[in-house]
Design an enzyme around this catalytic site. Structure first.
Site, PDB file in Angstrom:
ATOM      1  N   HIS A   1       1.091  -1.494   0.086  1.00  0.00           N
ATOM      2  CA  HIS A   1       0.449  -0.243   0.584  1.00  0.00           C
ATOM      3  C   HIS A   1       0.939   1.582   0.103  1.00  0.00           C
ATOM      4  O   HIS A   1       2.981   0.959   0.191  1.00  0.00           O
ATOM      5  CB  HIS A   1      -0.912  -0.087   1.246  1.00  0.00           C
ATOM      6  CG  HIS A   1      -0.592   0.120   2.517  1.00  0.00           C
ATOM      7  ND1 HIS A   1      -0.474  -0.990   2.936  1.00  0.00           N
ATOM      8  CD2 HIS A   1       0.047   1.013   2.897  1.00  0.00           C
ATOM      9  CE1 HIS A   1       0.314  -0.688   4.681  1.00  0.00           C
ATOM     10  NE2 HIS A   1       0.363   0.417   4.458  1.00  0.00           N
TER      11      HIS A   1
ATOM     12  N   GLU B   1      -6.467   4.344  10.892  1.00  0.00           N
ATOM     13  CA  GLU B   1      -6.106   4.207   9.511  1.00  0.00           C
ATOM     14  C   GLU B   1      -7.606   3.060   8.705  1.00  0.00           C
ATOM     15  O   GLU B   1      -7.991   2.260   9.409  1.00  0.00           O
ATOM     16  CB  GLU B   1      -4.480   2.845   9.273  1.00  0.00           C
ATOM     17  CG  GLU B   1      -4.608   1.846  10.138  1.00  0.00           C
ATOM     18  CD  GLU B   1      -4.991   0.361   9.332  1.00  0.00           C
ATOM     19  OE1 GLU B   1      -5.609   0.494   8.425  1.00  0.00           O
ATOM     20  OE2 GLU B   1      -5.101  -0.583  10.601  1.00  0.00           O
TER      21      GLU B   1
ATOM     22  N   GLN C   1      -3.857   3.641   1.608  1.00  0.00           N
ATOM     23  CA  GLN C   1      -4.244   3.795   3.773  1.00  0.00           C
ATOM     24  C   GLN C   1      -4.103   5.194   4.027  1.00  0.00           C
ATOM     25  O   GLN C   1      -3.287   5.315   3.889  1.00  0.00           O
ATOM     26  CB  GLN C   1      -2.782   3.347   4.269  1.00  0.00           C
ATOM     27  CG  GLN C   1      -3.018   2.494   5.494  1.00  0.00           C
ATOM     28  CD  GLN C   1      -1.876   2.016   6.690  1.00  0.00           C
ATOM     29  OE1 GLN C   1      -1.067   2.343   6.276  1.00  0.00           O
ATOM     30  NE2 GLN C   1      -2.048   1.191   7.271  1.00  0.00           N
TER      31      GLN C   1
ATOM     32  N   HIS D   1       4.276   6.977   3.255  1.00  0.00           N
ATOM     33  CA  HIS D   1       4.983   5.942   3.438  1.00  0.00           C
ATOM     34  C   HIS D   1       5.232   5.510   1.945  1.00  0.00           C
ATOM     35  O   HIS D   1       3.448   5.178   1.358  1.00  0.00           O
ATOM     36  CB  HIS D   1       5.380   5.245   4.705  1.00  0.00           C
ATOM     37  CG  HIS D   1       3.829   4.521   5.023  1.00  0.00           C
ATOM     38  ND1 HIS D   1       2.729   5.236   5.873  1.00  0.00           N
ATOM     39  CD2 HIS D   1       3.699   3.413   4.950  1.00  0.00           C
ATOM     40  CE1 HIS D   1       2.219   4.093   6.312  1.00  0.00           C
ATOM     41  NE2 HIS D   1       2.229   3.319   5.280  1.00  0.00           N
TER      42      HIS D   1
ATOM     43  N   GLU E   1       8.274   1.387   4.305  1.00  0.00           N
ATOM     44  CA  GLU E   1       7.625   0.348   5.096  1.00  0.00           C
ATOM     45  C   GLU E   1       7.458  -0.907   4.591  1.00  0.00           C
ATOM     46  O   GLU E   1       7.447  -0.785   4.277  1.00  0.00           O
ATOM     47  CB  GLU E   1       6.174   0.666   5.945  1.00  0.00           C
ATOM     48  CG  GLU E   1       5.078  -0.432   6.839  1.00  0.00           C
ATOM     49  CD  GLU E   1       4.290  -0.583   7.175  1.00  0.00           C
ATOM     50  OE1 GLU E   1       2.864   0.924   6.991  1.00  0.00           O
ATOM     51  OE2 GLU E   1       3.066  -1.273   7.028  1.00  0.00           O
TER      52      GLU E   1
HETATM   53  C1  MC0 Z   1       9.972  12.410   8.365  1.00  0.00           C
HETATM   54  N1  MC0 Z   1      10.409  12.826   6.919  1.00  0.00           N
HETATM   55  C2  MC0 Z   1       9.861  12.210   6.288  1.00  0.00           C
HETATM   56  C3  MC0 Z   1       9.035  11.556   7.315  1.00  0.00           C
HETATM   57  N2  MC0 Z   1       8.901  11.565   8.422  1.00  0.00           N
HETATM   58  N3  MC0 Z   1       9.865  11.745   5.132  1.00  0.00           N
HETATM   59  C4  MC0 Z   1       9.766  11.436   5.114  1.00  0.00           C
HETATM   60  N4  MC0 Z   1       8.393  10.475   4.616  1.00  0.00           N
HETATM   61  C5  MC0 Z   1       8.125  10.738   6.211  1.00  0.00           C
HETATM   62  N5  MC0 Z   1       7.462   9.820   5.979  1.00  0.00           N
HETATM   63  C6  MC0 Z   1      11.741  13.504   7.258  1.00  0.00           C
HETATM   64  C7  MC0 Z   1      11.573  15.063   7.646  1.00  0.00           C
HETATM   65  O1  MC0 Z   1      11.097  15.703   6.265  1.00  0.00           O
HETATM   66  C8  MC0 Z   1      12.842  15.444   8.131  1.00  0.00           C
HETATM   67  O2  MC0 Z   1      13.643  15.325   6.938  1.00  0.00           O
HETATM   68  C9  MC0 Z   1      13.374  14.274   8.894  1.00  0.00           C
HETATM   69  O3  MC0 Z   1      12.646  12.876   8.540  1.00  0.00           O
HETATM   70  C10 MC0 Z   1      12.720  14.193  10.341  1.00  0.00           C
HETATM   71  O4  MC0 Z   1      13.136  12.900  11.007  1.00  0.00           O
HETATM   72  P1  MC0 Z   1      13.048  12.815  12.669  1.00  0.00           P
HETATM   73  O5  MC0 Z   1      13.640  13.855  12.963  1.00  0.00           O
HETATM   74  O6  MC0 Z   1      13.587  11.322  13.245  1.00  0.00           O
HETATM   75  O7  MC0 Z   1      11.992  13.419  12.586  1.00  0.00           O
HETATM   76  P2  MC0 Z   1      10.205  12.786  13.113  1.00  0.00           P
HETATM   77  O8  MC0 Z   1      10.333  12.387  14.580  1.00  0.00           O
HETATM   78  O9  MC0 Z   1       8.914  13.221  12.227  1.00  0.00           O
HETATM   79  O10 MC0 Z   1      10.392  11.215  13.127  1.00  0.00           O
HETATM   80  C11 MC0 Z   1      10.526  10.592  11.472  1.00  0.00           C
HETATM   81  C12 MC0 Z   1       9.797   8.935  11.553  1.00  0.00           C
HETATM   82  C13 MC0 Z   1       8.391   8.731  12.285  1.00  0.00           C
HETATM   83  C14 MC0 Z   1       9.857   8.610  10.204  1.00  0.00           C
HETATM   84  C15 MC0 Z   1      11.270   8.772  12.276  1.00  0.00           C
HETATM   85  O11 MC0 Z   1       7.866   9.300  11.350  1.00  0.00           O
HETATM   86  C16 MC0 Z   1       8.147   7.340  12.197  1.00  0.00           C
HETATM   87  O12 MC0 Z   1       8.921   6.945  13.327  1.00  0.00           O
HETATM   88  N6  MC0 Z   1       7.769   6.323  11.506  1.00  0.00           N
HETATM   89  C17 MC0 Z   1       7.738   5.106  11.751  1.00  0.00           C
HETATM   90  C18 MC0 Z   1       5.791   4.833  12.709  1.00  0.00           C
HETATM   91  C19 MC0 Z   1       4.963   6.515  12.048  1.00  0.00           C
HETATM   92  O13 MC0 Z   1       5.480   6.971  10.716  1.00  0.00           O
HETATM   93  N7  MC0 Z   1       3.812   5.647  12.288  1.00  0.00           N
HETATM   94  C20 MC0 Z   1       2.367   6.237  11.631  1.00  0.00           C
HETATM   95  C21 MC0 Z   1       2.401   4.569  10.537  1.00  0.00           C
HETATM   96  P3  MC0 Z   1      15.285  16.616   7.396  1.00  0.00           P
HETATM   97  O14 MC0 Z   1      15.404  16.474   6.089  1.00  0.00           O
HETATM   98  O15 MC0 Z   1      14.134  17.893   7.744  1.00  0.00           O
HETATM   99  O16 MC0 Z   1      16.004  15.921   8.171  1.00  0.00           O
HETATM  100  S1  MC0 Z   1       1.411   3.092  10.624  1.00  0.00           S
HETATM  101  C22 MC0 Z   1       0.978   2.513   9.626  1.00  0.00           C
HETATM  102  O17 MC0 Z   1       1.202   2.890   8.735  1.00  0.00           O
HETATM  103  C23 MC0 Z   1       0.339   0.664  10.192  1.00  0.00           C
HETATM  104  C24 MC0 Z   1      -0.456   0.799  10.932  1.00  0.00           C
HETATM  105  C25 MC0 Z   1       0.624   0.096   9.641  1.00  0.00           C
HETATM  106  O18 MC0 Z   1       1.100   0.447   8.382  1.00  0.00           O
HETATM  107  O19 MC0 Z   1       0.021  -0.917   9.242  1.00  0.00           O
END
Ligand code: MC0
Length: 148
Positions: free
Chosen positions: A17, A53, A67, A91, A141
């Site tokens: 997705h 979601e 999603q 993502h 993901e």
């Molecule tokens: C952050 N950044 C992204 C981004 N999110 N770039 C592209 N796509 C995204 N979605 C970039 C920012 O622009 C920044 O870039 C840098 O990452 C910042 O990193 P950070 O300080 O670690 O930023 P945070 O605190 O926003 O965390 C980002 C991180 C977080 C990926 C660690 O989003 C995370 O833990 N994601 C995994 C969980 C998740 O996404 N859950 C929701 C979907 P610069 O260049 O300024 O450094 S849950 C889901 O999807 C489940 C239900 C499922 O599918 O079954």
């Protein structure tokens, strides 16, 4: 981003997705339904991720899945994303046959995953992520879907 062409990973089955972040879940669902004919096939709250979601699907055999994600609280990654970037593509989820095996292979190539162990994803799936800074700006993901 690592050039892994010499030893490509085996085990990706499909694009499972594309995740879309929104502050208005129902309006986003209506957009994809009314314009493209996507239908809702699953809805779930994920307490760990602090998201609601909704999986939308289109096409015979439902090859196309979106999603739609909204934050349940300010601690959600979706909340942070919306604050920073506004609504939009969040993502890319790759479906793999065996997440554990796949992550072992990635780590052996020096890649870091966000979680030490797989976490619960949609519909009893197992998920993990590669940080966008390690993946050319795309939050990837990895998902192993539950047995049907
Ligand atoms: C952050 N950044 C992204 C981004 N999110 N770039 C592209 N796509 C995204 N979605 C970039 C920012 O622009 C920044 O870039 C840098 O990452 C910042 O990193 P950070 O300080 O670690 O930023 P945070 O605190 O926003 O965390 C980002 C991180 C977080 C990926 C660690 O989003 C995370 O833990 N994601 C995994 C969980 C998740 O996404 N859950 C929701 C979907 P610069 O260049 O300024 O450094 S849950 C889901 O999807 C489940 C239900 C499922 O599918 O079954």
């Amino acid at each position: 981003m690592e050039n892994a062409a010499a030893a490509a990973m085996d085990g990706v089955l499909a694009i499972d997705h594309v995740g879309v972040a929104t502050a208005d879940l129902e309006a986003t669902i209506a957009y994809y339904r009314d314009l493209f004919g996507f239908v809702e096939v699953h809805r779930e709250e994920n307490a760990e991720q602090q998201v609601i979601e909704v999986m939308l699907a289109a096409g015979a055999g439902r090859p196309a899945q979106l999603q739609v994600l909204a934050a349940l609280s300010a601690s959600s990654a979706i909340h942070r994303f919306l604050e920073r970037s506004g609504p939009g593509q969040h993502h890319l989820a790759l479906r793999v046959a065996d997440l554990e095996e796949f992550t072992v292979g990635l780590r052996a190539r020096g890649l870091q995953l966000l979680y030490p162990e797989a976490r619960p994803g949609t519909a009893d799936s197992k998920i993990n992520f590669i940080h966008p800074r390690d993946a050319g700006g795309v939050l990837i993901e990895l998902v192993e879907t539950a047995e049907e």
